[in-house]
Design a protein around this motif. Structure first.
Motif, PDB file in Angstrom:
ATOM      1  N   VAL A  34      -1.706   7.253   6.929  1.00  9.74           N
ATOM      2  CA  VAL A  34      -0.407   7.307   6.262  1.00  9.74           C
ATOM      3  C   VAL A  34      -0.497   8.317   5.127  1.00  9.74           C
ATOM      4  O   VAL A  34      -1.394   8.212   4.275  1.00  9.74           O
ATOM      5  N   ASP A  35       0.409   9.284   5.114  1.00 13.11           N
ATOM      6  CA  ASP A  35       0.504  10.219   3.985  1.00 13.11           C
ATOM      7  C   ASP A  35       1.532   9.662   3.008  1.00 13.11           C
ATOM      8  O   ASP A  35       2.666   9.389   3.385  1.00 13.11           O
ATOM      9  N   THR A  36       1.110   9.465   1.749  1.00 11.30           N
ATOM     10  CA  THR A  36       2.014   8.913   0.741  1.00 11.30           C
ATOM     11  C   THR A  36       2.031   9.836  -0.478  1.00 11.30           C
ATOM     12  O   THR A  36       1.234  10.778  -0.578  1.00 11.30           O
ATOM     13  N   ALA A  37       2.894   9.525  -1.432  1.00 13.01           N
ATOM     14  CA  ALA A  37       2.984  10.310  -2.660  1.00 13.01           C
ATOM     15  C   ALA A  37       1.722  10.168  -3.510  1.00 13.01           C
ATOM     16  O   ALA A  37       1.406  11.047  -4.306  1.00 13.01           O
ATOM     17  N   ILE A  38       0.989   9.079  -3.350  1.00 13.43           N
ATOM     18  CA  ILE A  38      -0.227   8.871  -4.143  1.00 13.43           C
ATOM     19  C   ILE A  38      -1.485   9.357  -3.428  1.00 13.43           C
ATOM     20  O   ILE A  38      -2.581   9.255  -3.964  1.00 13.43           O
ATOM     21  N   GLY A  39      -1.361   9.840  -2.213  1.00 18.44           N
ATOM     22  CA  GLY A  39      -2.504  10.341  -1.456  1.00 18.44           C
ATOM     23  C   GLY A  39      -2.475   9.862  -0.019  1.00 18.44           C
ATOM     24  O   GLY A  39      -1.543   9.181   0.414  1.00 18.44           O
ATOM     25  N   ASP A  40      -3.502  10.234   0.721  1.00 20.41           N
ATOM     26  CA  ASP A  40      -3.618   9.832   2.129  1.00 20.41           C
ATOM     27  C   ASP A  40      -4.317   8.483   2.212  1.00 20.41           C
ATOM     28  O   ASP A  40      -5.331   8.255   1.544  1.00 20.41           O
ATOM     29  N   LEU A  41      -3.784   7.602   3.046  1.00 21.39           N
ATOM     30  CA  LEU A  41      -4.387   6.295   3.285  1.00 21.39           C
ATOM     31  C   LEU A  41      -4.803   6.212   4.745  1.00 21.39           C
ATOM     32  O   LEU A  41      -4.053   6.625   5.636  1.00 21.39           O
ATOM     33  N   VAL A  42      -5.983   5.683   4.985  1.00 19.91           N
ATOM     34  CA  VAL A  42      -6.480   5.472   6.346  1.00 19.91           C
ATOM     35  C   VAL A  42      -6.967   4.029   6.440  1.00 19.91           C
ATOM     36  O   VAL A  42      -7.751   3.577   5.604  1.00 19.91           O
ATOM     37  N   PHE A  43      -6.491   3.333   7.456  1.00 23.18           N
ATOM     38  CA  PHE A  43      -6.917   1.959   7.720  1.00 23.18           C
ATOM     39  C   PHE A  43      -7.582   1.947   9.085  1.00 23.18           C
ATOM     40  O   PHE A  43      -7.096   2.574  10.029  1.00 23.18           O
TER      41      PHE A  43
END
Length: 167
Positions: A34-43
């Motif tokens: 997930v690309d978000t405003a606070i950075g990239d998240l990977v689960f």
């Protein structure tokens, strides 16, 4: 001088690989980015499910399924992770799980002894300089700090000849 049939025993020191092992299982891995405003998240989640591990000492001997027994692989291993990254920084947390198993060696005639499952947590923080520094000495260098087994979870104990060891 010996006549045929006078032998008490014969020693044969040739090395022979007579044992057999037959194994099957499933491995899977899932990941969601997930690309978000606070950075990239990977689960992510990965797992190994061992269906069988059959061992045979010699071709004419009995076949034993050793999955989830003491000193052999367990049937289920899981690893879940979450990672955040932005501007060269990344932080991740991982949860590792090893399923329970049984000590089937029948120590002292008490039969099968259940061995507990084991779950640990790992953390990692890192910074990748990329080409940001302008200093060729540390360009494209990654600095990392890792904490393995954050809560110091000891592995389950297995009894061996009256002594308790981590299993």
């Amino acid at each position: 001088w010996m006549m045929p049939g006078d032998e008490d025993f014969i020693l044969d020191f040739r090395l022979l690989n007579l044992a057999k092992a037959d194994t099957s299982g499933l491995d899977f891995s899932l990941s969601y980015n997930v690309d978000t405003a606070i950075g990239d998240l990977v689960f992510g989640l990965s797992s190994t499910y061992l269906l069988k591990l059959e061992k045979q000492v010699v071709s004419t001997g009995p076949v034993f399924d050793t999955v989830s027994t003491a000193f052999n692989p367990v049937d289920v291993r899981l690893r879940g992770n979450a990672t955040w990254s932005r501007d060269g920084w990344s932080a991740s947390a991982c949860v590792n799980h090893v399923d329970s198993y049984v000590d089937d060696r029948n120590i002292a005639g008490i039969g099968d002894v259940p061995i507990d499952s084991w779950t640990t947590v790992d953390l990692n923080l890192s910074f990748d300089t990329g080409g940001l520094s302008g200093n060729s000495f540390i360009d494209n260098t990654r600095f990392s700090l890792s904490v393995l087994n954050l809560f110091n979870q000891g592995p389950p104990r297995v009894e061996i000849d009256g002594f308790s060891f981590a299993g």
